[in-house]
Enzyme design. Sequence first.
Site, mmCIF file in Angstrom:
data_model
loop_
_atom_site.group_PDB
_atom_site.id
_atom_site.type_symbol
_atom_site.label_atom_id
_atom_site.label_comp_id
_atom_site.label_asym_id
_atom_site.label_seq_id
_atom_site.Cartn_x
_atom_site.Cartn_y
_atom_site.Cartn_z
ATOM 1 N N GLY A 238 86.908 -21.590 64.761
ATOM 2 C CA GLY A 238 86.912 -20.870 63.694
ATOM 3 C C GLY A 238 85.148 -20.633 63.187
ATOM 4 O O GLY A 238 84.400 -21.163 63.911
ATOM 5 N N HIS A 239 84.970 -20.259 61.826
ATOM 6 C CA HIS A 239 83.693 -19.555 61.717
ATOM 7 C C HIS A 239 82.823 -21.252 61.455
ATOM 8 O O HIS A 239 83.345 -21.955 61.031
ATOM 9 C CB HIS A 239 83.406 -18.987 60.363
ATOM 10 C CG HIS A 239 84.289 -19.268 59.502
ATOM 11 N ND1 HIS A 239 84.677 -18.660 58.185
ATOM 12 C CD2 HIS A 239 84.692 -20.551 58.963
ATOM 13 C CE1 HIS A 239 85.267 -19.327 57.274
ATOM 14 N NE2 HIS A 239 85.409 -20.551 57.785
ATOM 15 N N ASN A 240 81.488 -21.046 61.822
ATOM 16 C CA ASN A 240 80.500 -21.956 61.724
ATOM 17 C C ASN A 240 80.898 -23.046 62.371
ATOM 18 O O ASN A 240 80.374 -24.379 62.141
ATOM 19 C CB ASN A 240 80.512 -22.316 60.214
ATOM 20 C CG ASN A 240 79.686 -21.110 59.586
ATOM 21 O OD1 ASN A 240 80.233 -20.444 58.823
ATOM 22 N ND2 ASN A 240 78.334 -20.886 59.647
#
Length: 348
Positions: A238-240
Amino acid sequence: MSVAELAALVGGHVSGDGGVRVRRVASLGAAGEGDVAFVEDVKLFDAARSCRASCLIAPEGAGASLGGARSLIEAARPKLAFALVAEVLHPPQKFPAQIHPTASVAEGALLGEGVYVGAGSVVGEGASLGAGTQVHPNCFVGRGVSVGCDCVLRPNVVLYEGVTLGDRVVLHAGVAVGADGFGYVRDASGVYHKFPQVGTVRIDDDVEVGANSCIDRGALGETHIGRGTKIDNLVQVGHNVEIGERVVIAAQTGISGSTVIESDAVIGGQVGFGDHARVQSGAVIGSQAGVLPGKIVRPGVWWGTPIQPLEEYKRLNALWGRLPRMREEIRELKRQVKGLIERLGEQP
């Protein structure tokens, strides 16, 4: 290569004829003349004695049991030695430098020496491909993407705009890097509005990502995969998310946004991570475990949902198996207590 050359490569020593030449690696059961096989478990020594390989890689001190006329390489870690030999005898196939006539390469793209771009692939404006990089058919390299040297993009890989790959990165078929992360904000009327997904992805040197895995771009910063990390097929990052160096992640694992996995962690298959979790260096997480949001997983072996130390998981799992019998025992005890109370009530 000769057996002696291979022994020098892996830091082992030769028992038998070091001049024997081998061409390929094979399993114990399938090996024949010109092959090298390995054995590291004493239980398989009988099979190794009947193996027809020209050379065996075996544990140190195994020469007396497996030697004779056979060429043998004794190594401290036979499986590792076998893998090192395989890298030399079976180097990855490389296509010669070429841009296929059906490929589309923007005028402003920069291609290093020896780059191959296969049929139907697209390389966008401002993208750069380092020397020796191989872009297989039907890949998409977006605008401003930076790919290092000697990378391999297998068929149908997609690199969204602005992502960065280091050197010797291998992305297998269908990998998508830089898609928007899953972030939405709900207003008072129940409508979802997309949270900005304007960050990027940075993948360091010597990372390998399995087929059909997805690595989302950061929402406002970056998603980062550290040097030497190996990711299996069908993994969602997922993001980050921040993944350190030399991390191993098995198939079908899902990692929610802003999770941190520190260097040298080992993640089994089908593990699920809630957002903002942290896995510390030295942690090993077993298959199908569930890590709750914000959980800190310290060094050690962990299993289960919610995740717990392995020994505790084993104890609880044993108790779960006894529940049906315990239920019947409790029913019987209740029946006996009820009978005792009835008998006591009948006494004057």
